[in-house]
Design an enzyme around this catalytic site. Structure first.
Site, PDB file in Angstrom:
ATOM      1  N   ARG A  50     -31.132 -52.296 -51.371  1.00  0.00           N
ATOM      2  CA  ARG A  50     -30.590 -51.687 -49.935  1.00  0.00           C
ATOM      3  C   ARG A  50     -30.278 -50.191 -50.270  1.00  0.00           C
ATOM      4  NH1 ARG A  50     -27.052 -49.507 -52.447  1.00  0.00           N
ATOM      5  NH2 ARG A  50     -25.953 -48.929 -50.645  1.00  0.00           N
ATOM      6  N   GLY A  51     -30.056 -49.707 -49.125  1.00  0.00           N
ATOM      7  CA  GLY A  51     -29.790 -48.312 -49.056  1.00  0.00           C
ATOM      8  C   GLY A  51     -31.226 -47.624 -48.635  1.00  0.00           C
ATOM      9  N   ALA A  52     -31.026 -46.673 -47.643  1.00  0.00           N
ATOM     10  CA  ALA A  52     -32.249 -46.308 -46.819  1.00  0.00           C
ATOM     11  C   ALA A  52     -33.486 -45.852 -47.683  1.00  0.00           C
ATOM     12  CB  ALA A  52     -31.832 -45.135 -45.736  1.00  0.00           C
ATOM     13  N   ARG A  93     -35.584 -54.705 -41.857  1.00  0.00           N
ATOM     14  CA  ARG A  93     -34.322 -54.275 -41.502  1.00  0.00           C
ATOM     15  C   ARG A  93     -34.584 -53.061 -40.429  1.00  0.00           C
ATOM     16  NH1 ARG A  93     -29.790 -53.178 -45.913  1.00  0.00           N
ATOM     17  NH2 ARG A  93     -28.589 -53.356 -44.254  1.00  0.00           N
ATOM     18  N   GLN A 197     -20.298 -52.673 -50.978  1.00  0.00           N
ATOM     19  CA  GLN A 197     -21.188 -51.620 -51.790  1.00  0.00           C
ATOM     20  C   GLN A 197     -20.352 -50.625 -52.707  1.00  0.00           C
ATOM     21  OE1 GLN A 197     -21.689 -52.699 -48.657  1.00  0.00           O
ATOM     22  NE2 GLN A 197     -23.871 -52.703 -48.099  1.00  0.00           N
ATOM     23  N   ASP A 238     -28.609 -43.646 -42.738  1.00  0.00           N
ATOM     24  CA  ASP A 238     -29.704 -44.575 -42.453  1.00  0.00           C
ATOM     25  C   ASP A 238     -30.716 -44.003 -41.442  1.00  0.00           C
ATOM     26  OD1 ASP A 238     -27.580 -46.451 -43.874  1.00  0.00           O
ATOM     27  OD2 ASP A 238     -29.506 -47.487 -43.790  1.00  0.00           O
ATOM     28  N   ASN A 248     -25.086 -44.787 -40.161  1.00  0.00           N
ATOM     29  CA  ASN A 248     -24.711 -45.046 -41.582  1.00  0.00           C
ATOM     30  C   ASN A 248     -23.638 -46.039 -41.550  1.00  0.00           C
ATOM     31  OD1 ASN A 248     -25.115 -44.579 -44.517  1.00  0.00           O
ATOM     32  ND2 ASN A 248     -22.681 -43.812 -44.455  1.00  0.00           N
ATOM     33  N   LYS A 249     -23.540 -46.690 -42.891  1.00  0.00           N
ATOM     34  CA  LYS A 249     -22.745 -47.818 -42.900  1.00  0.00           C
ATOM     35  C   LYS A 249     -21.494 -47.821 -42.103  1.00  0.00           C
ATOM     36  CE  LYS A 249     -23.420 -50.584 -44.997  1.00  0.00           C
ATOM     37  NZ  LYS A 249     -24.276 -51.778 -44.491  1.00  0.00           N
TER      38      LYS A 249
HETATM   39  O1  MRU Z   1     -26.579 -51.930 -45.654  1.00  0.00           O
HETATM   40  P1  MRU Z   1     -26.965 -51.024 -46.695  1.00  0.00           P
HETATM   41  O2  MRU Z   1     -26.322 -51.369 -48.304  1.00  0.00           O
HETATM   42  O3  MRU Z   1     -28.369 -50.970 -46.875  1.00  0.00           O
HETATM   43  O4  MRU Z   1     -26.482 -49.594 -46.169  1.00  0.00           O
HETATM   44  C1  MRU Z   1     -26.616 -48.594 -46.943  1.00  0.00           C
HETATM   45  C2  MRU Z   1     -25.846 -47.190 -46.441  1.00  0.00           C
HETATM   46  O5  MRU Z   1     -25.190 -47.189 -45.299  1.00  0.00           O
HETATM   47  C3  MRU Z   1     -26.050 -45.952 -47.151  1.00  0.00           C
HETATM   48  O6  MRU Z   1     -24.987 -45.062 -47.105  1.00  0.00           O
HETATM   49  C4  MRU Z   1     -27.398 -45.121 -46.598  1.00  0.00           C
HETATM   50  O7  MRU Z   1     -28.570 -46.201 -46.600  1.00  0.00           O
HETATM   51  C5  MRU Z   1     -27.565 -44.070 -47.317  1.00  0.00           C
HETATM   52  S1  MRU Z   1     -28.222 -44.415 -48.833  1.00  0.00           S
HETATM   53  C6  MRU Z   1     -28.722 -42.978 -49.723  1.00  0.00           C
END
Ligand code: MRU
Length: 346
Positions: A50-52, A93, A197, A238, A248-249
């Site tokens: 996970r993470g963009a 996603r 996370q 994201d 973002n999250k």
């Molecule tokens: O749901 P996730 O864990 O994929 O969400 C990730 C985030 O929101 C991160 O902050 C974002 O992707 C930036 S990662 C460098």
């Protein structure tokens, strides 16, 4: 000791994809070995990775796996037959634009690949996406750390570290670089319900590098800012819209509002592959909703009475006017707006 150089969410072994299963951290460090594009799509959907930026890199390697299978099964028509796999992959996603960015880039690479030995050509592009992400993170780390004053107290949210990228991290890259330069005196990380996370991943990753971290329940951010003081909130993204609004999250928007109220500055760190200039503002960003069960339970145990419903909005949008700076590998945009974002691409 494992260092940030060694914390790798994604490895390409030469013929298969190796993903650190982030659902199991911090208790277990286990890897999934992936040979097929469909398994990579599932791994993205199920939060193994996970993470963009990490999702984008995983997708790039997944396209290599898809190409190998389709060239083998259908040598005459593989450039067409691969399309359904690529569409499913791109839809795994919805919010992180790096996923579609990587799939589109790999689609162009497929179109340009020579008829003789196309796989090498395609694999080289996936590796290059991975390597360029790490280089971008290092550059952003240096640019963002320059903005910090001495003895800075910083707060981050979710995990925007090596685990969320090709390596080193975006927001955590800045925090790593700032800590190494001796500029950071305290790091706070929000636990980030419901997937935790912050608690499971950010705390683990920082401690691998012996960087001290203080966790807080997401609901404690205002209290910490008021009582303990805070200089910066530093987060990843994201998707960044053309006017600088940032998805973002979930919880990032609240932190931006709180930062403004308490005199802390707000930094977003994201590579230009996270910027979606096709969207004029953040209202049009598709925000993922996940299963309510993720909120109704915690650590695999139901915590809400049966019959209760929950909102499980996974991301929120922070309006650009609450953001003090956007750090990209192409430079820093102060008080981001449409003109500032455009200038990054001129
Ligand atoms: O749901 P996730 O864990 O994929 O969400 C990730 C985030 O929101 C991160 O902050 C974002 O992707 C930036 S990662 C460098």
């Amino acid at each position: 000791m494992m260092t940030s150089e060694k914390v790798r969410a994604i490895e390409w072994s030469g013929d298969r994809l190796v993903l650190l299963d982030q659902r199991l951290l911090p208790e277990r460090t286990e890897y999934l070995f992936i040979d097929r594009c469909g398994d990579a799509t599932r791994a993205i959907r199920d939060m193994v990775v996970r993470g963009a930026p990490a999702i984008g890199i995983t997708a790039a390697y997944a396209v290599v796996l898809a190409a190998r299978a389709h060239i083998g099964d259908n040598p005459g028509q593989w450039r067409t037959s691969i399309d359904a796999d690529l569409r499913q992959l791109g839809d795994a996603r919805p919010t992180a634009v790096n996923l579609r960015w990587a799939v589109d880039r790999m689609r162009n690479t497929i179109a340009m690949a020579p008829d003789h030995d196309p796989l090498n050509f395609i694999e080289a592009e996936a590796k290059s996406i991975h390597q360029r992400d790490i280089a971008a993170n290092r550059r952003m780390g240096a640019l963002g750390a320059d903005l910090l004053d001495q003895d800075a107290s910083v707060m981050t949210h979710c995990n925007a570290g090596a685990l969320a990228t090709g390596g080193y991290g975006t927001a955590l890259g800045v925090i790593r670089a700032g800590f190494t330069a001796g500029k950071i005196k305290q790091i706070f990380a929000g636990e980030t319900r419901p997937w935790l996370q912050g608690a499971r991943l950010t705390a683990w990753e920082l401690l691998q590098d012996d960087i001290p971290v203080t966790l807080l329940p997401d609901s404690a951010a205002a209290h910490v800012m008021r009582r303990l003081g805070l200089d910066w909130v530093i987060v990843g993204a994201d998707r960044v819209a053309g006017n600088g609004d940032v998805a973002n999250k979930i919880g990032t928007y609240s932190l931006a509002v709180l930062a403004r109220q308490h005199g802390a500055r707000f930094m977003v760190v994201a590579p230009t592959s996270t910027i979606d200039r096709s969207l004029a503002n953040g209202d049009d960003i598709e925000l993922e909703q996940r299963d309510q069960q993720e909120v109704l339970s915690c650590g695999g145990r139901r915590v809400a009475p049966s019959g209760a419903c929950a909102i499980n909005a996974v991301f929120d949008v922070t309006p650009a006017e609450l953001i003090d700076c956007l750090v990209t590998e192409k430079g820093v945009v102060n008080a981001p707006d449409a003109a500032g974002i455009r200038a990054l691409f001129d």
